[in-house]
Structures are given as C-alpha cells and as structure tokens.
Design an enzyme around this catalytic site. Structure first.
Site, PDB file in Angstrom:
ATOM      1  N   LYS A  71       0.819  -1.216   0.000  1.00 36.96           N
ATOM      2  CA  LYS A  71       0.000   0.000   0.000  1.00 36.96           C
ATOM      3  C   LYS A  71       0.851   1.263   0.000  1.00 36.96           C
ATOM      4  O   LYS A  71       0.613   2.180  -0.793  1.00 36.96           O
ATOM      5  CB  LYS A  71      -0.927  -0.038   1.223  1.00 36.96           C
ATOM      6  CG  LYS A  71      -1.871   1.129   1.363  1.00 36.96           C
ATOM      7  CD  LYS A  71      -3.101   0.761   2.192  1.00 36.96           C
ATOM      8  CE  LYS A  71      -2.759  -0.005   3.448  1.00 36.96           C
ATOM      9  NZ  LYS A  71      -1.965   0.723   4.420  1.00 36.96           N
ATOM     10  N   THR A  73       4.028   1.453  -0.856  1.00 32.35           N
ATOM     11  CA  THR A  73       4.773   1.417  -2.116  1.00 32.35           C
ATOM     12  C   THR A  73       3.919   1.993  -3.245  1.00 32.35           C
ATOM     13  O   THR A  73       4.389   2.799  -4.058  1.00 32.35           O
ATOM     14  CB  THR A  73       5.188  -0.032  -2.439  1.00 32.35           C
ATOM     15  OG1 THR A  73       5.970  -0.539  -1.354  1.00 32.35           O
ATOM     16  CG2 THR A  73       5.987  -0.102  -3.727  1.00 32.35           C
ATOM     17  N   ARG A  94       1.963   8.342   6.978  1.00 31.17           N
ATOM     18  CA  ARG A  94       2.209   8.248   8.421  1.00 31.17           C
ATOM     19  C   ARG A  94       3.680   7.920   8.692  1.00 31.17           C
ATOM     20  O   ARG A  94       4.358   7.332   7.863  1.00 31.17           O
ATOM     21  CB  ARG A  94       1.340   7.154   9.041  1.00 31.17           C
ATOM     22  CG  ARG A  94      -0.149   7.446   9.028  1.00 31.17           C
ATOM     23  CD  ARG A  94      -0.953   6.210   9.368  1.00 31.17           C
ATOM     24  NE  ARG A  94      -0.676   5.160   8.399  1.00 31.17           N
ATOM     25  CZ  ARG A  94      -0.789   3.860   8.647  1.00 31.17           C
ATOM     26  NH1 ARG A  94      -1.151   3.447   9.831  1.00 31.17           N
ATOM     27  NH2 ARG A  94      -0.529   2.975   7.706  1.00 31.17           N
ATOM     28  N   LYS A 105       6.734  -6.513  10.860  1.00 30.44           N
ATOM     29  CA  LYS A 105       6.291  -5.869   9.628  1.00 30.44           C
ATOM     30  C   LYS A 105       7.434  -5.226   8.848  1.00 30.44           C
ATOM     31  O   LYS A 105       7.391  -5.096   7.633  1.00 30.44           O
ATOM     32  CB  LYS A 105       5.234  -4.814   9.982  1.00 30.44           C
ATOM     33  CG  LYS A 105       4.603  -4.113   8.785  1.00 30.44           C
ATOM     34  CD  LYS A 105       3.455  -3.217   9.263  1.00 30.44           C
ATOM     35  CE  LYS A 105       2.834  -2.446   8.125  1.00 30.44           C
ATOM     36  NZ  LYS A 105       3.675  -1.351   7.652  1.00 30.44           N
ATOM     37  N   ALA A 273      -4.087   1.481  12.376  1.00 32.95           N
ATOM     38  CA  ALA A 273      -5.497   1.438  11.975  1.00 32.95           C
ATOM     39  C   ALA A 273      -6.264   0.293  12.627  1.00 32.95           C
ATOM     40  O   ALA A 273      -7.484   0.291  12.605  1.00 32.95           O
ATOM     41  CB  ALA A 273      -5.602   1.333  10.463  1.00 32.95           C
ATOM     42  N   PHE A 301      -3.677  -0.537   7.117  1.00 29.62           N
ATOM     43  CA  PHE A 301      -4.242  -1.877   6.966  1.00 29.62           C
ATOM     44  C   PHE A 301      -5.326  -1.918   5.888  1.00 29.62           C
ATOM     45  O   PHE A 301      -5.285  -1.146   4.941  1.00 29.62           O
ATOM     46  CB  PHE A 301      -4.737  -2.406   8.317  1.00 29.62           C
ATOM     47  CG  PHE A 301      -3.606  -2.688   9.281  1.00 29.62           C
ATOM     48  CD1 PHE A 301      -2.555  -3.511   8.916  1.00 29.62           C
ATOM     49  CD2 PHE A 301      -3.570  -2.105  10.537  1.00 29.62           C
ATOM     50  CE1 PHE A 301      -1.505  -3.772   9.790  1.00 29.62           C
ATOM     51  CE2 PHE A 301      -2.522  -2.353  11.424  1.00 29.62           C
ATOM     52  CZ  PHE A 301      -1.496  -3.195  11.043  1.00 29.62           C
ATOM     53  N   PHE A 381       3.721  -8.761  -9.387  1.00 33.17           N
ATOM     54  CA  PHE A 381       4.803  -9.678  -9.018  1.00 33.17           C
ATOM     55  C   PHE A 381       5.208 -10.467 -10.267  1.00 33.17           C
ATOM     56  O   PHE A 381       4.367 -10.730 -11.145  1.00 33.17           O
ATOM     57  CB  PHE A 381       4.360 -10.644  -7.914  1.00 33.17           C
ATOM     58  CG  PHE A 381       4.349 -10.053  -6.530  1.00 33.17           C
ATOM     59  CD1 PHE A 381       5.338 -10.364  -5.613  1.00 33.17           C
ATOM     60  CD2 PHE A 381       3.348  -9.167  -6.149  1.00 33.17           C
ATOM     61  CE1 PHE A 381       5.329  -9.828  -4.337  1.00 33.17           C
ATOM     62  CE2 PHE A 381       3.331  -8.622  -4.881  1.00 33.17           C
ATOM     63  CZ  PHE A 381       4.326  -8.950  -3.965  1.00 33.17           C
ATOM     64  N   TRP A 409       7.114  -0.972  -7.798  1.00 31.91           N
ATOM     65  CA  TRP A 409       8.217  -1.535  -7.011  1.00 31.91           C
ATOM     66  C   TRP A 409       9.454  -1.693  -7.895  1.00 31.91           C
ATOM     67  O   TRP A 409      10.555  -1.351  -7.487  1.00 31.91           O
ATOM     68  CB  TRP A 409       7.813  -2.894  -6.421  1.00 31.91           C
ATOM     69  CG  TRP A 409       8.812  -3.434  -5.437  1.00 31.91           C
ATOM     70  CD1 TRP A 409       8.836  -3.258  -4.095  1.00 31.91           C
ATOM     71  CD2 TRP A 409       9.970  -4.233  -5.751  1.00 31.91           C
ATOM     72  NE1 TRP A 409       9.925  -3.891  -3.535  1.00 31.91           N
ATOM     73  CE2 TRP A 409      10.636  -4.493  -4.534  1.00 31.91           C
ATOM     74  CE3 TRP A 409      10.500  -4.744  -6.941  1.00 31.91           C
ATOM     75  CZ2 TRP A 409      11.796  -5.251  -4.467  1.00 31.91           C
ATOM     76  CZ3 TRP A 409      11.671  -5.496  -6.871  1.00 31.91           C
ATOM     77  CH2 TRP A 409      12.307  -5.755  -5.650  1.00 31.91           C
TER      78      TRP A 409
END
Length: 556
Positions: A71, A73, A94, A105, A273, A301, A381, A409
C-alpha cells in the site's frame, strides 16, 4: 536483487530546501533537521490556508496477508507517476512505529524504487515526534500518580484509572503490571498498563488537531480516571495541559522529506489502523492540499479498518472530501485468501483466485458505500500470469471500478503511469459524492452495528457486560454523538483473524469500550485485539545491524 535499504542508500537525494522550493516553500518556512528532513513552520500554514484545495486521493488495500500488498509502495509510486505526468503532487503518509519495525512488519517507507528517503531516518527516530508523544503521555501518567501520592485532592479512585503509560515498542510483558511497590514514598500500589505509543490518545489528538489552540483544548478533555463519586477527572483538572503542550510544540508541525524521484512527501503522525484511527495528521493533509494539485494519502491496513476510519473519523472531523480511492491488491494475496499456502502462491491458480477474490469484492462494495469513485490496482509480481490479470480486470470493471496494473516496485514512477492515468481519468469523469456511513446523532450501539454489518458483513454484535455498561456510561456523560473507532484484527473482515476471504455467519464480539474525549471518538475493542503488541518468535531486530562506518543493514 537489491534490497529496499540498498536502493535507498544509493539514492541521490536533493537538499530538502530544493524539494520544498518546487512547491513554493521558501527556506524561512522550513525548520531543517539536517540536509534532507525539515518541519514546516506555523507561518507557512497561515500563508497558504486560504488557497483552494487540490484533489485528495486515498490509497487503501484488501486485508493484509503474509503475501504482502504494498500500500505505501503504491502510494509513493502513484505520487511519482502523477509528477511525471506533469501534476504538482504531494504524498501524505504516516510515520513508522519502532514496534513493527523491529518486530514483524519491517519499515514503512515503501519499497523497491517507490520509496521515501532518507529511509533509515524515517524508520528510526526521524524528527523525534514519537518520542515527544511518548513523553507527553507519560508526563500525564506521572502527574496523576503524583497527585494521588500528594493527598489526592481530586478524589481519584485508584480502581478506576483509565490512563495508561506508553512505549513505542512491542513489549507484551508491559500489558498488565503492578506499580508503586516498595515504601510509602514510592507511590500507591495499583495495577497499571502500557499501550504502544501509536495507540495512545496523544497520538490521535496530535493527528486530529488543527493548531496549538485546538491541541491544548483536546489535551484538556482527556479523561484520566473517575473520582469516588463516579465523575470524570481530566488532564485539565490535573493542570497538565501546558506542560504536555510544551513537549508537543514541535511535534505538531508536519515533516517534509522526498521520494527517490524527488516528489515531496509530508510524513506526520502514525496511529495504527487496527487499534487507532490509522491516518496521518489532519494538519499535514490540509497543508498538502493547499500546496499541490493532487494529494495522495493512505490509511492503515485494509479498507475495513483504515479507509472506514478515514471516511468516518478523519474526514468527518476535518471536513475533508476525498475525490477518489485507490484499492490495492495482489494476485498472491487473493490466492492466499482462496486457501493457497504461502509457499505455492507463485503458481497460476485461477480456481483459488476466483475463490479469494471475494475479499476484494467486499472492499469494493464497502468503499462505494461512501460515494467515492474506486480505482483497483494490482501490485505486480513476476510470478503473476496474463490469465490472472485478465480475470481480475474483468471482475473489477464489471463492478464499476477502473483497473490498472502497478509496477512501481520495479520501475518507480514510470511503473505507475498506467495507474496515474486511470486516477486522472476518474477525477475528470467521475464525481465524488462523499458521505459518512452514519450520522452523529445515531446511538453508539447503532453506529457499531452499522459498521459491523455494512463493512465487516457480520450478522450482529454481542457485548461483554462490562462493555455494555461502559457504553451506557459514555452516553450518559454526553459523548454519544462521537464517531466510533473499532479496534479489530486487520487480517480478517471478522474479529477472528483465521477467517479469510469474505466470511459470513459471524458476530462481532465487543469486549470493552472507552471514550477518547480529547481525540473525539469512542474506542471499541473487539475479539482478542491488543493495544500493546508482542514481538514474534524471530523478530526483525535479529537482522538489523550497523557497521563501523555507520551504515545500517537489515532494515528491509
């Protein structure tokens, strides 16, 4: 393949004053923290506050899985792509918490070639905002305990103390502790608790406050305990507001850094969140809207948590009106929701994809309930297949959503141009009719029920006796008109993290509730959610190191 931190460390950053200048910010309106970080002054806000707002784009996601969604990224890459297409764009994110950074994480600066930098600074101490919030929180706790020790003129009932100490680290042994052991001079013996800093009410207040005046008013309304008569005792009653505000004087100012491609990013505040409202600061978002044509922000999230709270708490309180939502998913995560083990996610499996895509479907339906146009993007991916892409694209377009593939990415802003064009097309052709899910005047139980049924898909809500009693008390005190902040597992639409996909036939179990009077919402704890996480069996901290030249490794 280079790691995120290697890519970040090899980046050629511009001095932050040059990045700021591209948005019309002069050096006098920056408080520099070295060459590459700065805070924006109060004077800058007073100069820009009457300008018209740019467009506001929210980036959210399906429920997180071990397969990863990307998210942040996507938020960063979309910002860079919009800049490449000639739009003056700012990103509003954030700040990361040290807890997950050293836990499970990892960092929160984006990934690959869609990152904000300096990555190590951001993921560690940054400009000290979290330390200031921790200090202000714990000052209030210390003043309260000292007041009790020094005669307790306010008649605080030590069995009804609500205020908890905090620490920005996952530390399960601090959840439930006993303080005041020792001699009479060491305080009153009582049970105490810690929350992680990002779950503290001070964090929520900082993120929702418009200015210092608003901040102080909110701090004063914090309920720390009840007295023997059952009446609330506030931070204002303890004369704590001025000292707390002094600690937060600089922390309330938004921070500015940059992406790898030199798009500006205002990174400020960091509530989780799943246990808080999960959005960056109102002040950063509002400032960005005055400085840019388009602002890309994110909520934490999945959309059942972060996006719902963004719409129902942040936008309601700050009078913000989002123009579009980008919903992030991955083929891998959808197959995981369809029952495929993590080790087998790289293999094409259209049956599992069809089974797991119901999670994406529910999030699309939920976001459309707020009246905001939705663009679905797949974070690409190398193991994804054309057949899988085609199925998801058709699925989304059949539900009235634009669809685009994101390759940010691997390619940075260039890889986000297809998504950026879909976002611009949506802004041009689809009007946002943003509205909240429920009105202020609805009862707290009804608000909880609306979220549980409409957003989670639950059949209903059950309440522990203590939770029902607390809710009634909150309404008696006059807080029934506040929005509710649901604390729930992020891994499922239900309050049971093992229920993947789109669960049905379940109830939401509320075990406790309390009012964050300063933040302006009622917190509802569901299932087994904790406000102080623990570290995993193998923490990320095991792989973090710094060499003799000061180069950090292992920080994702």
């Amino acid at each position: 393949m280079k790691t995120d931190i290697q890519i970040a460390q090899e980046a050629a950053m511009l001095p932050i004053k040059e990045v700021a200048a591209s948005y019309g910010i002069v050096e006098d309106d920056l408080e520099l923290y070295g060459k590459y970080k700065a805070k924006l002054t109060d004077e800058l806000w007073s100069q820009v506050k009457d300008r018209p707002d740019g467009k506001l784009i929210l980036v959210t996601a399906i429920n997180p899985t071990p397969a990863g969604e990307g998210k942040t990224t996507t938020s960063v890459g979309l910002g860079d792509a919009l800049t490449r297409l000639g739009k003056k764009t700012l990103i509003a994110l954030r700040e990361p918490s040290l807890g997950p950074c050293f836990g499970i994480k990892g960092g929160a600066a984006g990934g690959g070639y869609a990152q904000v930098v300096p990555m190590e600074d951001l993921n560690l101490h940054f400009t000290g905002d979290f330390h200031a919030i921790t200090s202000a929180n714990n000052l209030l706790a210390a003043l309260m305990d000292n007041h009790i020790q020094q005669g307790n003129a306010l008649g605080i009932d030590t069995r009804q103390i609500l205020w908890k100490r905090c620490l920005d680290m996952n530390d399960r042994v601090l959840r439930n502790i006993v303080v005041g052991l020792g001699s009479k001079m060491d305080g009153v013996v009582r049970e105490d608790h810690f929350v992680i800093t990002v779950a503290s009410e001070i964090m929520a207040i900082l993120c929702l406050a418009n200015d210092m005046k608003d901040l102080k008013e909110r701090l004063g309304r914090i309920i720390v305990a009840y007295n023997y008569a059952g009446e609330p005792v506030t931070a204002k009653d303890l004369n704590a507001v001025g000292a707390m505000a002094a600690l937060l004087k600089d922390a309330i100012k938004p921070n500015m850094i940059q992406t790898l491609e030199h798009t500006g990013a205002l990174v400020h505040g960091g509530p989780f969140a799943n246990i808080a409202h999960g959005c960056n600061s109102v002040r950063a978002t509002k400032t960005a809207l005055k400085l840019a044509d388009i602002v890309v922000t994110e909520a934490g999230f999945g959309a059942d948590l972060g996006a719902e709270k963004f719409m129902d708490i942040k936008c309601r309180k700050a009078d913000l009106h989002p123009d579009a939502v980008v919903l992030v998913a991955t083929v891998r995560a959808l197959k995981y929701n369809g029952g495929v083990p993590k080790a087998e996610l790289g293999t094409e499996n259209l049956e599992a994809l069809k089974k797991g895509i119901v999670n994406l479907e529910k999030h699309i339906e939920n976001l459309q309930k707020f009246g905001v146009p939705v663009v679905v993007t797949l974070n690409s991916f190398v193991t994804d297949t054309p057949a899988e892409y085609a199925f998801i694209k058709e699925f989304c377009e059949n539900r009235g959503c634009e669809f685009a593939l994101s390759e940010v990415w691997a390619k940075g802003g260039e890889g986000g141009e297809a998504l950026a064009k879909k976002v611009l097309e949506t802004l041009e052709k689809k009007e946002s009719h943003y509205h909240t899910l429920y009105p202020d005047e609805m009862s707290l139980k009804d608000k909880i029920s609306v979220i549980a049924k409409e957003i989670y898909g639950a059949d209903g809500v059950t309440y522990a006796p203590a939770a029902a009693k607390a809710l009634a008390r909150i309404e008696e005190m006059g807080f029934g008109n506040l929005p509710v902040c649901m604390a729930k597992t992020q891994y499922s639409l239900s309050d049971d993290q093992t229920k993947l996909g789109r669960p049905t036939g379940f109830t939401i179990n509320v075990r406790d509730t309390y009012v964050s009077a300063g933040a302006g919402f009622v917190v509802v704890l569901t299932g087994a959610i904790m406000t102080m996480p623990g570290l995993p069996k193998k923490p990320a901290a095991d792989n973090i190191d710094v060499d003799e030249n000061g180069v950090i490794t292992g920080l994702f």
